[in-house]
Design an enzyme around this catalytic site. Structure first.
Site, PDB file in Angstrom:
ATOM      1  N   CYS A  93       0.781  -1.211   0.000  1.00 37.32           N
ATOM      2  CA  CYS A  93       0.000   0.000   0.000  1.00 37.32           C
ATOM      3  C   CYS A  93       0.831   1.289   0.000  1.00 37.32           C
ATOM      4  O   CYS A  93       1.464   1.599  -0.994  1.00 37.32           O
ATOM      5  CB  CYS A  93      -0.981  -0.025   1.160  1.00 37.32           C
ATOM      6  SG  CYS A  93      -2.459   0.927   0.830  1.00 37.32           S
ATOM      7  N   HIS A 189      -3.018  -5.776   2.603  1.00 30.20           N
ATOM      8  CA  HIS A 189      -2.715  -5.778   4.042  1.00 30.20           C
ATOM      9  C   HIS A 189      -3.269  -7.068   4.645  1.00 30.20           C
ATOM     10  O   HIS A 189      -3.780  -7.930   3.959  1.00 30.20           O
ATOM     11  CB  HIS A 189      -3.429  -4.602   4.714  1.00 30.20           C
ATOM     12  CG  HIS A 189      -2.899  -3.257   4.397  1.00 30.20           C
ATOM     13  ND1 HIS A 189      -1.708  -2.798   4.896  1.00 30.20           N
ATOM     14  CD2 HIS A 189      -3.420  -2.231   3.661  1.00 30.20           C
ATOM     15  CE1 HIS A 189      -1.525  -1.552   4.477  1.00 30.20           C
ATOM     16  NE2 HIS A 189      -2.544  -1.190   3.736  1.00 30.20           N
TER      17      HIS A 189
HETATM   18  N1  GLN Z   1      -2.208   6.776   2.205  1.00 29.50           N
HETATM   19  C1  GLN Z   1      -2.344   5.867   1.142  1.00 29.50           C
HETATM   20  C2  GLN Z   1      -3.767   5.801   0.555  1.00 29.50           C
HETATM   21  O1  GLN Z   1      -4.667   6.165   1.104  1.00 29.50           O
HETATM   22  C3  GLN Z   1      -1.927   4.466   1.609  1.00 29.50           C
HETATM   23  C4  GLN Z   1      -2.830   3.911   2.667  1.00 29.50           C
HETATM   24  C5  GLN Z   1      -2.301   2.595   3.210  1.00 29.50           C
HETATM   25  O2  GLN Z   1      -1.102   2.316   3.280  1.00 29.50           O
HETATM   26  N2  GLN Z   1      -3.212   1.737   3.649  1.00 29.50           N
HETATM   27  O3  GLN Z   1      -3.940   5.317  -0.503  1.00 29.50           O
END
Ligand code: GLN
Length: 240
Positions: A93, A189
């Site tokens: 992510c 995740h």
């Molecule tokens: N901030 C990034 C987004 O919103 C990554 C979020 C995350 O790592 N879950 O896409």
């Protein structure tokens, strides 16, 4: 034999169970008599030369600002050089986004990435949250996504897989993640590796192979992992 795991930004980029990926890499190495060593690589700290497998977790836009600045220049170049020399890497992510060319958050300046993956990301209006199932060269993979970033792959990046359940890179082209050499980036995740041990073993073997040539890891009984995988897929399909 020793396995050196380089954990990028453990205090800033570590959400939705990402830490579990580092635990799995170390545990599955140790179960084969391979001595794991985890090296934390924080803000202002250089990339150690002996890392076999890097892990880079997710994080909110706020954290990505500082991390993007820290990766600019020599540090990002050192990370790219390590992957070019065969080091393995898993990025999830927010970490995945900063390994592309650029991440455009909702607010604020665009955040330059290091361009390891040929892709760009810009925040969309909708947050993609939920279970994900994809079909990949490692077979069926399952995880959890929570991102507003929409990622588009360039011609130099091949997708990790095709989305069966969930939204993936951008909710449009059906792709999820990206693969370049022994580097995997994704929105998965959960954490990813406990429920998808085949990817963990691929990363360990690829990382070790950098120093000692091709490595065949001894098999492990993955009953629990496969039960967890199957139940996560079942839940993903049911809640889809
Ligand atoms: N901030 C990034 C987004 O919103 C990554 C979020 C995350 O790592 N879950 O896409």
């Amino acid at each position: 034999m020793r396995l050196t795991i380089g954990w990028l930004y453990p205090t800033k980029m570590n959400i939705y169970g990402d830490r579990g990926n580092v635990i799995v890499l170390a545990r599955r190495a140790r179960w084969r008599g391979i001595d794991p060593e985890v090296k934390a690589i924080g803000i202002g700290e250089p990339i150690p030369p002996d890392v076999d497998v890097f892990f880079f977790g997710g994080g909110q836009d706020q954290e990505q600002i500082a991390v993007s600045a820290d990766l600019r220049g020599a540090k990002g170049e050192a990370l790219k050089a390590a992957v070019e020399e065969g080091a393995a890497l898993l990025a999830v992510c927010g970490g995945y986004q900063l390994l592309g060319h650029e991440y455009r958050p909702h607010a604020g300046e665009p955040l330059p990435g290091i361009g390891l993956f040929d892709l760009t990301t810009a925040a969309g209006h909708e947050r993609f949250i939920g279970n994900v199932v994809i079909d990949s060269e490692w077979g069926e993979l399952v995880g959890f996504e929570n991102h507003s970033g929409l990622t588009y792959l360039g011609s130099g990046a091949r997708p990790l897989g095709r989305v069966r359940v969930g939204r993936g890179n951008n909710g449009k082209d059906g792709t999820e993640g990206a693969v370049y050499r022994h580097a995997i980036g994704c929105y998965l995740h959960g954490s990813l590796l406990p429920k998808n041990p085949v990817v963990a073993d691929w990363l360990i073997a690829a990382g070790l192979g950098r120093r000692s040539g091709p490595v065949a890891l001894s098999p492990i009984k993955d009953d629990m992992e496969l039960i967890a995988h199957a139940s996560a897929v079942e839940r993903a399909v049911k809640t889809h």
